[in-house]
Design an enzyme around this catalytic site. Sequence first.
Site, short mmCIF file in Angstrom:
data_model
loop_
_atom_site.label_atom_id
_atom_site.label_comp_id
_atom_site.label_asym_id
_atom_site.label_seq_id
_atom_site.Cartn_x
_atom_site.Cartn_y
_atom_site.Cartn_z
N TYR A 72 8.63 28.08 32.67
CA TYR A 72 9.36 28.37 31.43
C TYR A 72 8.45 28.59 30.23
O TYR A 72 8.93 28.89 29.14
CB TYR A 72 10.33 27.23 31.13
N HIS A 77 13.63 30.46 25.28
CA HIS A 77 14.27 29.15 25.15
C HIS A 77 13.25 28.05 24.83
O HIS A 77 13.66 26.91 24.53
CB HIS A 77 14.98 28.82 26.47
N ASN A 124 19.14 21.09 28.64
CA ASN A 124 20.52 20.63 28.50
C ASN A 124 20.67 19.12 28.43
O ASN A 124 21.76 18.62 28.14
CB ASN A 124 21.36 21.17 29.66
#
Length: 259
Positions: A72, A77, A124
């Site tokens: 990532y 994000h 999350n």
Amino acid sequence: MSQIIGKSDPGMIIATQPSLPLSLCLPLSLVQKISYSIMLNSLSRRCFSTRVATSPPHPWLFIGLGNPGDKYKGTRHNVGFEMIDAFAESVGIPMNEVHSKAVFGKGFVGEVPVFLAKPQTYMNLSGESAGPLAAYYKLPLNHVLVFHDDLNLPCGVLRLNDKGGHGSHKGLKSVIYHLRGNREFPRLRIGIGKPPGQMDPKAFLLQKFNVTARQRIDEALQEGVDALKILLSKGLVESSRRFNQEQKYKHLRVQTLPV
């Protein structure tokens, strides 16, 4: 009036995600508690070393949201992580500790104690780290600043707000939940733009920046670092007013440019 999240059992953080590394699920160490006490004692000595006693400045906790792992790194994000890294490098705070499921660093910027965190819970579940950190240090929520990506701002445009909702951002939603529903904490919103055409927003968030967008984000990171330094010296109200005015004009310049 500032609200403070209470500390229920700071000596233990219960692991709820079995996939997390074991080191992130261990009890908070006595070393961390002693280190924090030494840090505040050092600050008190600085403030009372002059003839006129002054109150020590309140610590700040900066939390950057993102996803852990090389997979990532560099994605849209993860710009919250990037802002933490840029600020840490600028002020010389090493990110070499683990605390409450986060990669963690602490130090001083001038006389102000600063704590930096990158939750490793995945986006999350960011609140599982942010909530315990705020409670552990007994910080008022107006001194817990969250950095996060924002689809509703053009790429490279920033906003410094004193409070707000989650705007369907699942990381922010988790932070709010673990702060007992409180939304009265500041956030630095980092614009990443909207997905083109009919592209799935989830795929867009996990995509890396192209060359043009990367340049804009790199410029924005430096602007954010400068704004954070002003915040620590001048306070949130003054720094956000000046900063947001500058970013408003930037917004007008870049919103129609291709990325």
